[in-house]
Design a protein around this motif. Structure first.
Motif, PDB file in Angstrom:
ATOM      1  N   MET A   1       3.014   7.161  -2.890  1.00  0.00           N
ATOM      2  CA  MET A   1       3.862   7.904  -1.960  1.00  0.00           C
ATOM      3  C   MET A   1       2.999   8.890  -1.192  1.00  0.00           C
ATOM      4  O   MET A   1       2.110   9.512  -1.751  1.00  0.00           O
ATOM      5  CB  MET A   1       4.943   8.637  -2.750  1.00  0.00           C
ATOM      6  CG  MET A   1       6.033   9.248  -1.900  1.00  0.00           C
ATOM      7  SD  MET A   1       7.334   9.982  -2.911  1.00  0.00           S
ATOM      8  CE  MET A   1       8.027   8.526  -3.692  1.00  0.00           C
ATOM      9  N   SER A   2       3.226   9.050   0.086  1.00  0.00           N
ATOM     10  CA  SER A   2       2.404   9.904   0.921  1.00  0.00           C
ATOM     11  C   SER A   2       2.587  11.370   0.551  1.00  0.00           C
ATOM     12  O   SER A   2       3.595  11.774  -0.034  1.00  0.00           O
ATOM     13  CB  SER A   2       2.759   9.703   2.395  1.00  0.00           C
ATOM     14  OG  SER A   2       4.061  10.161   2.648  1.00  0.00           O
ATOM     15  N   ALA A   3       1.570  12.186   0.920  1.00  0.00           N
ATOM     16  CA  ALA A   3       1.637  13.617   0.629  1.00  0.00           C
ATOM     17  C   ALA A   3       2.829  14.262   1.302  1.00  0.00           C
ATOM     18  O   ALA A   3       3.476  15.152   0.749  1.00  0.00           O
ATOM     19  CB  ALA A   3       0.335  14.294   1.072  1.00  0.00           C
ATOM     20  N   ALA A  63     -10.538  -1.588   5.162  1.00  0.00           N
ATOM     21  CA  ALA A  63     -11.498  -0.777   4.419  1.00  0.00           C
ATOM     22  C   ALA A  63     -10.949   0.605   4.078  1.00  0.00           C
ATOM     23  O   ALA A  63     -11.396   1.236   3.116  1.00  0.00           O
ATOM     24  CB  ALA A  63     -12.790  -0.650   5.228  1.00  0.00           C
ATOM     25  N   TRP A  64      -9.964   1.080   4.850  1.00  0.00           N
ATOM     26  CA  TRP A  64      -9.453   2.436   4.662  1.00  0.00           C
ATOM     27  C   TRP A  64      -8.348   2.524   3.602  1.00  0.00           C
ATOM     28  O   TRP A  64      -7.877   3.610   3.286  1.00  0.00           O
ATOM     29  CB  TRP A  64      -8.914   2.980   5.978  1.00  0.00           C
ATOM     30  CG  TRP A  64      -8.025   2.031   6.724  1.00  0.00           C
ATOM     31  CD1 TRP A  64      -8.393   1.202   7.737  1.00  0.00           C
ATOM     32  CD2 TRP A  64      -6.624   1.808   6.508  1.00  0.00           C
ATOM     33  NE1 TRP A  64      -7.309   0.477   8.180  1.00  0.00           N
ATOM     34  CE2 TRP A  64      -6.215   0.817   7.441  1.00  0.00           C
ATOM     35  CE3 TRP A  64      -5.678   2.330   5.638  1.00  0.00           C
ATOM     36  CZ2 TRP A  64      -4.904   0.355   7.514  1.00  0.00           C
ATOM     37  CZ3 TRP A  64      -4.371   1.866   5.706  1.00  0.00           C
ATOM     38  CH2 TRP A  64      -3.991   0.890   6.629  1.00  0.00           C
ATOM     39  N   LEU A  65      -7.941   1.393   3.045  1.00  0.00           N
ATOM     40  CA  LEU A  65      -6.846   1.408   2.070  1.00  0.00           C
ATOM     41  C   LEU A  65      -7.216   2.186   0.812  1.00  0.00           C
ATOM     42  O   LEU A  65      -8.335   2.078   0.301  1.00  0.00           O
ATOM     43  CB  LEU A  65      -6.476  -0.024   1.672  1.00  0.00           C
ATOM     44  CG  LEU A  65      -5.572  -0.811   2.605  1.00  0.00           C
ATOM     45  CD1 LEU A  65      -5.351  -2.209   2.045  1.00  0.00           C
ATOM     46  CD2 LEU A  65      -4.241  -0.110   2.812  1.00  0.00           C
ATOM     47  N   LYS A  66      -6.250   2.932   0.283  1.00  0.00           N
ATOM     48  CA  LYS A  66      -6.406   3.630  -0.991  1.00  0.00           C
ATOM     49  C   LYS A  66      -6.026   2.671  -2.127  1.00  0.00           C
ATOM     50  O   LYS A  66      -5.343   1.663  -1.890  1.00  0.00           O
ATOM     51  CB  LYS A  66      -5.507   4.862  -1.025  1.00  0.00           C
ATOM     52  CG  LYS A  66      -5.833   5.893   0.040  1.00  0.00           C
ATOM     53  CD  LYS A  66      -4.842   7.044  -0.008  1.00  0.00           C
ATOM     54  CE  LYS A  66      -5.115   8.057   1.095  1.00  0.00           C
ATOM     55  NZ  LYS A  66      -4.126   9.167   1.103  1.00  0.00           N
ATOM     56  N   PRO A  67      -6.467   2.950  -3.355  1.00  0.00           N
ATOM     57  CA  PRO A  67      -6.159   2.044  -4.470  1.00  0.00           C
ATOM     58  C   PRO A  67      -4.670   1.816  -4.699  1.00  0.00           C
ATOM     59  O   PRO A  67      -4.284   0.772  -5.229  1.00  0.00           O
ATOM     60  CB  PRO A  67      -6.797   2.757  -5.680  1.00  0.00           C
ATOM     61  CG  PRO A  67      -7.876   3.600  -5.091  1.00  0.00           C
ATOM     62  CD  PRO A  67      -7.355   4.054  -3.760  1.00  0.00           C
ATOM     63  N   ASN A  68      -3.838   2.775  -4.308  1.00  0.00           N
ATOM     64  CA  ASN A  68      -2.396   2.648  -4.545  1.00  0.00           C
ATOM     65  C   ASN A  68      -1.641   2.123  -3.322  1.00  0.00           C
ATOM     66  O   ASN A  68      -0.417   2.226  -3.255  1.00  0.00           O
ATOM     67  CB  ASN A  68      -1.805   4.000  -4.958  1.00  0.00           C
ATOM     68  CG  ASN A  68      -1.870   5.036  -3.844  1.00  0.00           C
ATOM     69  OD1 ASN A  68      -2.818   5.059  -3.060  1.00  0.00           O
ATOM     70  ND2 ASN A  68      -0.864   5.890  -3.767  1.00  0.00           N
ATOM     71  N   PHE A  87       2.436  -0.101   2.539  1.00  0.00           N
ATOM     72  CA  PHE A  87       3.211   0.297   1.361  1.00  0.00           C
ATOM     73  C   PHE A  87       2.332   1.145   0.450  1.00  0.00           C
ATOM     74  O   PHE A  87       1.103   1.051   0.480  1.00  0.00           O
ATOM     75  CB  PHE A  87       3.690  -0.937   0.585  1.00  0.00           C
ATOM     76  CG  PHE A  87       4.624  -1.836   1.348  1.00  0.00           C
ATOM     77  CD1 PHE A  87       6.002  -1.739   1.190  1.00  0.00           C
ATOM     78  CD2 PHE A  87       4.129  -2.796   2.218  1.00  0.00           C
ATOM     79  CE1 PHE A  87       6.865  -2.571   1.888  1.00  0.00           C
ATOM     80  CE2 PHE A  87       4.984  -3.642   2.922  1.00  0.00           C
ATOM     81  CZ  PHE A  87       6.351  -3.532   2.758  1.00  0.00           C
ATOM     82  N   GLU A  88       2.992   1.935  -0.403  1.00  0.00           N
ATOM     83  CA  GLU A  88       2.268   2.818  -1.308  1.00  0.00           C
ATOM     84  C   GLU A  88       3.087   3.031  -2.570  1.00  0.00           C
ATOM     85  O   GLU A  88       4.314   3.107  -2.520  1.00  0.00           O
ATOM     86  CB  GLU A  88       2.017   4.160  -0.593  1.00  0.00           C
ATOM     87  CG  GLU A  88       1.063   5.097  -1.298  1.00  0.00           C
ATOM     88  CD  GLU A  88       0.760   6.313  -0.434  1.00  0.00           C
ATOM     89  OE1 GLU A  88      -0.192   6.261   0.368  1.00  0.00           O
ATOM     90  OE2 GLU A  88       1.501   7.309  -0.545  1.00  0.00           O
TER      91      GLU A  88
END
Length: 216
Positions: A1-3, A63-68, A87-88
């Motif tokens: 979920m985003s900040a 490349a910019w994707l976060k692990p979640n 999605f997150e």
């Protein structure tokens, strides 16, 4: 979920929540009308696959994707280009909160444990036990149309942009609407080459109010 979503959940103004609740019947049609392809804030990946068919979605490496995070694309269902969906999930935050709650009651007899704590523990466990497609929530949409959209059409629909960002060596100029729309423009600023949709605090407020009402 985003900040932004986490912050919203924590500090949403109670009076604003009441006002939104009172106006819910009036604003719901507007929110639905302006949502892109009917996609809802924080809609699970499983729901999107069900509505548009799982075979239509393909993973899009970035490349910019976060692990979640999970990034996918699909053809526009009306044949108007390509739609990218971000999605997150917030598994790590939920696991930490669950561990803290379980630790706080570990040495207490069952009858001494608060009802609210028991409820939270159960909710965290239920959420984490769901499939990854159910835990991934939609946070951003990008539409790359086959044919650029005239900026004049966007202004007719959404009004004048709230912010205008000049282009640089990487990105072209961008117009920003605070109601949840970014338009990436041609150099002459007359056409939108890509449109990005994001969910505002009001969108999230409506989502949480609907969810809370359905849970009662």
């Amino acid at each position: 979920m985003s900040a932004m979503t986490k912050k919203f959940i924590m500090i949403i103004n109670p009076m604003r929540r009441v006002l939104i609740c009172l106006l819910l019947l009036f604003i719901c049609p507007i929110v639905r009308a302006e949502s892109f392809l009917g996609l809802e804030p924080l809609e699970p990946l499983s729901s999107v696959k069900q509505r548009f068919s799982a075979s239509a979605l393909t993973v899009e490496p970035a490349a910019w994707l976060k692990p979640n995070q999970y990034f996918a694309k699909m053809p526009h269902p009306e044949g108007g280009g390509t739609v990218f969906l971000l999605f997150e999930h917030d598994d790590e935050m939920r696991k930490k909160k669950l561990a803290d709650l379980e630790k706080s009651v570990a040495n207490l007899p069952s009858q001494a444990q608060g009802r609210s704590t028991k409820l939270l523990i159960r909710q965290y466990r239920e959420k984490l036990s769901k499939s990854i497609d159910e835990r991934l929530s939609l946070i951003r949409i990008r539409w790359l149309p086959d044919n650029p959209v005239r900026v004049s059409e966007l202004i007719t629909s959404y009004g004048k942009p709230d912010d205008r960002r000049e282009g640089n060596a990487v990105y072209g100029p961008v117009f920003v609407w605070s109601k949840g729309l970014n338009a990436h423009l041609s150099d002459d600023k007359k056409q939108a080459l890509m449109i990005e949709y994001w969910f505002t605090e009001d969108d999230l407020a409506v989502y949480f109010l609907r969810r809370d009402s359905a849970a009662r």
